[in-house]
Design a protein around this motif. Structure first.
Motif, PDB file in Angstrom:
ATOM      1  N   GLY A 162      -0.392  71.392  39.429  1.00 31.14           N
ATOM      2  CA  GLY A 162      -0.773  70.619  38.245  1.00 31.14           C
ATOM      3  C   GLY A 162       0.445  70.251  37.423  1.00 31.14           C
ATOM      4  N   LEU A 163       0.465  70.661  36.154  1.00 36.38           N
ATOM      5  CA  LEU A 163       1.563  70.352  35.243  1.00 36.38           C
ATOM      6  C   LEU A 163       2.182  71.636  34.710  1.00 36.38           C
ATOM      7  CD1 LEU A 163       0.003  67.426  33.151  1.00 36.38           C
ATOM      8  CD2 LEU A 163       1.541  67.249  35.118  1.00 36.38           C
ATOM      9  N   GLN A 164       3.499  71.624  34.576  1.00 35.89           N
ATOM     10  CA  GLN A 164       4.222  72.760  34.018  1.00 35.89           C
ATOM     11  C   GLN A 164       5.162  72.226  32.946  1.00 35.89           C
ATOM     12  OE1 GLN A 164       7.552  74.412  36.309  1.00 35.89           O
ATOM     13  NE2 GLN A 164       6.693  76.458  35.995  1.00 35.89           N
ATOM     14  N   THR A 165       5.254  72.920  31.824  1.00 33.37           N
ATOM     15  CA  THR A 165       6.128  72.499  30.733  1.00 33.37           C
ATOM     16  C   THR A 165       7.276  73.490  30.583  1.00 33.37           C
ATOM     17  OG1 THR A 165       4.275  71.470  29.553  1.00 33.37           O
ATOM     18  CG2 THR A 165       6.259  71.927  28.285  1.00 33.37           C
ATOM     19  N   VAL A 166       8.492  72.961  30.566  1.00 29.46           N
ATOM     20  CA  VAL A 166       9.684  73.790  30.387  1.00 29.46           C
ATOM     21  C   VAL A 166      10.514  73.212  29.248  1.00 29.46           C
ATOM     22  CG1 VAL A 166       9.757  74.504  32.813  1.00 29.46           C
ATOM     23  CG2 VAL A 166      11.018  72.469  32.094  1.00 29.46           C
ATOM     24  N   ALA A 167      11.289  74.062  28.614  1.00 28.24           N
ATOM     25  CA  ALA A 167      12.182  73.630  27.537  1.00 28.24           C
ATOM     26  C   ALA A 167      13.601  74.037  27.892  1.00 28.24           C
ATOM     27  CB  ALA A 167      11.771  74.256  26.206  1.00 28.24           C
ATOM     28  N   VAL A 168      14.535  73.099  27.776  1.00 28.54           N
ATOM     29  CA  VAL A 168      15.948  73.366  28.061  1.00 28.54           C
ATOM     30  C   VAL A 168      16.788  72.887  26.888  1.00 28.54           C
ATOM     31  CG1 VAL A 168      15.714  73.271  30.569  1.00 28.54           C
ATOM     32  CG2 VAL A 168      16.143  71.167  29.307  1.00 28.54           C
ATOM     33  N   ASN A 169      17.896  73.564  26.679  1.00 32.59           N
ATOM     34  CA  ASN A 169      18.819  73.147  25.635  1.00 32.59           C
ATOM     35  C   ASN A 169      19.776  72.094  26.167  1.00 32.59           C
ATOM     36  OD1 ASN A 169      17.791  74.973  23.698  1.00 32.59           O
ATOM     37  ND2 ASN A 169      19.048  76.630  24.519  1.00 32.59           N
ATOM     38  N   THR A 170      20.185  71.188  25.292  1.00 29.07           N
ATOM     39  CA  THR A 170      21.168  70.180  25.679  1.00 29.07           C
ATOM     40  C   THR A 170      22.569  70.798  25.652  1.00 29.07           C
ATOM     41  OG1 THR A 170      21.342  69.420  23.387  1.00 29.07           O
ATOM     42  CG2 THR A 170      19.778  68.269  24.824  1.00 29.07           C
ATOM     43  N   PRO A 171      23.471  70.304  26.499  1.00 30.59           N
ATOM     44  CA  PRO A 171      23.282  69.235  27.482  1.00 30.59           C
ATOM     45  C   PRO A 171      22.427  69.692  28.648  1.00 30.59           C
ATOM     46  CG  PRO A 171      25.478  70.174  27.696  1.00 30.59           C
ATOM     47  CD  PRO A 171      24.875  70.809  26.489  1.00 30.59           C
ATOM     48  N   ALA A 172      21.642  68.752  29.196  1.00 26.27           N
ATOM     49  CA  ALA A 172      20.703  69.110  30.247  1.00 26.27           C
ATOM     50  C   ALA A 172      20.584  67.969  31.249  1.00 26.27           C
ATOM     51  CB  ALA A 172      19.332  69.426  29.648  1.00 26.27           C
ATOM     52  N   VAL A 173      20.119  68.325  32.435  1.00 24.83           N
ATOM     53  CA  VAL A 173      19.847  67.351  33.498  1.00 24.83           C
ATOM     54  C   VAL A 173      18.336  67.254  33.667  1.00 24.83           C
ATOM     55  CG1 VAL A 173      20.135  66.776  35.941  1.00 24.83           C
ATOM     56  CG2 VAL A 173      22.008  67.887  34.695  1.00 24.83           C
ATOM     57  N   VAL A 174      17.808  66.026  33.608  1.00 23.13           N
ATOM     58  CA  VAL A 174      16.375  65.804  33.791  1.00 23.13           C
ATOM     59  C   VAL A 174      16.182  64.757  34.885  1.00 23.13           C
ATOM     60  CG1 VAL A 174      14.227  64.988  32.736  1.00 23.13           C
ATOM     61  CG2 VAL A 174      15.813  66.401  31.403  1.00 23.13           C
ATOM     62  N   THR A 175      15.403  65.100  35.905  1.00 23.07           N
ATOM     63  CA  THR A 175      15.071  64.126  36.944  1.00 23.07           C
ATOM     64  C   THR A 175      13.639  63.664  36.716  1.00 23.07           C
ATOM     65  OG1 THR A 175      14.222  65.684  38.609  1.00 23.07           O
ATOM     66  CG2 THR A 175      16.606  65.351  38.527  1.00 23.07           C
ATOM     67  N   VAL A 176      13.414  62.357  36.847  1.00 17.74           N
ATOM     68  CA  VAL A 176      12.149  61.768  36.404  1.00 17.74           C
ATOM     69  C   VAL A 176      11.253  61.407  37.575  1.00 17.74           C
ATOM     70  CG1 VAL A 176      13.332  60.889  34.362  1.00 17.74           C
ATOM     71  CG2 VAL A 176      12.990  59.377  36.320  1.00 17.74           C
ATOM     72  N   ASP A 177       9.946  61.437  37.298  1.00 18.66           N
ATOM     73  CA  ASP A 177       8.937  61.111  38.297  1.00 18.66           C
ATOM     74  C   ASP A 177       8.285  59.775  37.941  1.00 18.66           C
ATOM     75  OD1 ASP A 177       7.353  61.424  40.531  1.00 18.66           O
ATOM     76  OD2 ASP A 177       6.811  63.492  40.080  1.00 18.66           O
ATOM     77  N   LEU A 178       7.391  59.308  38.807  1.00 18.66           N
ATOM     78  CA  LEU A 178       6.814  57.974  38.667  1.00 18.66           C
ATOM     79  C   LEU A 178       6.012  57.780  37.395  1.00 18.66           C
ATOM     80  CD1 LEU A 178       5.602  57.217  42.310  1.00 18.66           C
ATOM     81  CD2 LEU A 178       7.408  56.040  41.060  1.00 18.66           C
ATOM     82  N   ARG A 179       5.301  58.800  36.955  1.00 20.41           N
ATOM     83  CA  ARG A 179       4.373  58.626  35.854  1.00 20.41           C
ATOM     84  C   ARG A 179       5.008  58.789  34.478  1.00 20.41           C
ATOM     85  NH1 ARG A 179       1.897  59.376  40.267  1.00 20.41           N
ATOM     86  NH2 ARG A 179       2.996  61.309  40.654  1.00 20.41           N
ATOM     87  N   LEU A 180       6.316  58.867  34.407  1.00 15.17           N
ATOM     88  CA  LEU A 180       6.981  59.002  33.105  1.00 15.17           C
ATOM     89  C   LEU A 180       6.816  57.746  32.269  1.00 15.17           C
ATOM     90  CD1 LEU A 180       8.779  60.604  31.178  1.00 15.17           C
ATOM     91  CD2 LEU A 180      10.769  59.715  32.395  1.00 15.17           C
ATOM     92  N   ASN A 181       6.995  56.577  32.876  1.00 13.88           N
ATOM     93  CA  ASN A 181       6.858  55.321  32.139  1.00 13.88           C
ATOM     94  C   ASN A 181       6.753  54.158  33.132  1.00 13.88           C
ATOM     95  OD1 ASN A 181       9.551  54.295  32.885  1.00 13.88           O
ATOM     96  ND2 ASN A 181      10.342  55.841  31.465  1.00 13.88           N
ATOM     97  N   GLU A 182       6.615  52.975  32.587  1.00 10.41           N
ATOM     98  CA  GLU A 182       6.620  51.757  33.398  1.00 10.41           C
ATOM     99  C   GLU A 182       7.802  50.899  32.966  1.00 10.41           C
ATOM    100  OE1 GLU A 182       3.780  47.914  34.481  1.00 10.41           O
ATOM    101  OE2 GLU A 182       2.919  49.703  33.580  1.00 10.41           O
ATOM    102  N   PRO A 183       8.797  50.705  33.826  1.00 13.05           N
ATOM    103  CA  PRO A 183       9.989  49.955  33.431  1.00 13.05           C
ATOM    104  C   PRO A 183       9.671  48.524  33.011  1.00 13.05           C
ATOM    105  CG  PRO A 183      10.378  51.164  35.457  1.00 13.05           C
ATOM    106  CD  PRO A 183       8.908  51.251  35.181  1.00 13.05           C
ATOM    107  N   ARG A 184      10.446  48.032  32.070  1.00  9.41           N
ATOM    108  CA  ARG A 184      10.295  46.667  31.582  1.00  9.41           C
ATOM    109  C   ARG A 184      11.008  45.685  32.504  1.00  9.41           C
ATOM    110  NH1 ARG A 184      13.234  47.725  26.067  1.00  9.41           N
ATOM    111  NH2 ARG A 184      12.327  49.768  26.540  1.00  9.41           N
ATOM    112  N   TYR A 185      10.756  44.406  32.287  1.00 12.53           N
ATOM    113  CA  TYR A 185      11.500  43.360  32.976  1.00 12.53           C
ATOM    114  C   TYR A 185      12.654  42.922  32.083  1.00 12.53           C
ATOM    115  CZ  TYR A 185       7.670  42.961  36.324  1.00 12.53           C
ATOM    116  OH  TYR A 185       6.734  43.218  37.295  1.00 12.53           O
TER     117      TYR A 185
END
Length: 249
Positions: A162-185
């Motif tokens: 399902g879904l898991q929530t984690v918290a990290v301090n900056t600086p941090a590396v985040v890799t994104v999945d499809l459902r994060l947003n819909e890119p603009r043109y």
């Protein structure tokens, strides 16, 4: 907050991939190239952070041939402020990419690094994790939601259960999945503006990184052609074919 976004040049996902006649690699001649879709989502997220006032600068970086400038200019047209190309005509493995990015991170000192979770050409899903290990940063992978609160990044991850929530301090590396947003043109005015935005070109030697291959590509084969399906008259015929032809029951 400075946000660094990685961008990879890949074959456009609408293009049918062709294999070279000698099966040595994929044929890239006269093939439309594009930003890796996951990287495009990362660019969109960074631009949204800037538009909301949470990010002060968005820097995009790509590694590859000089032609990768095209994808960097596209990212600039989408709203990034400046771009860096680490130019290399040699094939780059995930570890080499991570080492080069670690040097870029050392020079740029971003507060947040956004990356696509994987590239649609190699599908390795390795570089983000390797970069986090090399830089000693916290990481949040497969992000479907990213929230910034001061020096803390909360990432909602898509996992098997399902879904898991984690918290990290900056600086941090985040890799994104499809459902994060819909890119603009990219709009035409922004495409024209992107031509004037700064694009710095470096080499692996400039970063003090020696490129070394740990694997060797032996052969590339297209997937087997799928045979056409058939229609059956009734359930009895279906069961017969599953049992005697497909042999799955």
């Amino acid at each position: 907050m400075k946000v660094l976004v990685t961008v990879k040049r890949v074959i456009d996902y609408n293009v049918k991939v062709r294999v070279k006649s000698d099966q040595s690699d994929v044929d890239l001649n006269n093939v439309k190239m594009a930003i890796n879709p996951f990287c495009e989502i990362a660019v969109e997220e960074a631009v949204r952070l800037k538009e909301s006032g949470q990010a002060s600068e968005v820097v995009v970086v790509s590694l590859g041939p000089q032609t990768a400038q095209e994808q960097l200019r596209t990212a600039l047209a989408l709203g990034a402020d400046r771009a860096i190309l680490v130019q290399s005509d040699d094939p780059l493995e995930s570890l080499s990419v991570a080492k080069l990015l670690a040097k870029v991170v050392e020079n740029e000192k971003p507060d947040l690094i956004l990356m696509g979770k994987q590239a649609i050409d190699s599908d390795n899903n390795q570089t983000g994790q390797m970069l986090a290990a090399l830089t000693g940063m916290g990481q949040g992978t497969f992000a479907s939601e990213v929230k910034i609160d001061g020096n803390k990044v909360t990432v909602t991850r898509e996992v098997d259960g399902g879904l898991q929530t984690v918290a990290v301090n900056t600086p941090a590396v985040v890799t994104v999945d499809l459902r994060l947003n819909e890119p603009r043109y990219a709009s035409l005015p922004n495409i024209m503006k992107a031509k004037r935005k700064p694009l710095e070109t470096l080499t692996p030697a400039d970063l003090g990184v020696a490129i070394k291959a740990h694997t060797k590509l032996l052969k590339v084969e297209p997937p087997a052609e799928r045979s056409a399906g058939i229609k059956v008259a009734d359930v009895a015929e279906l069961i017969d074919k599953l049992k005697n032809e497909a042999k799955v029951i």
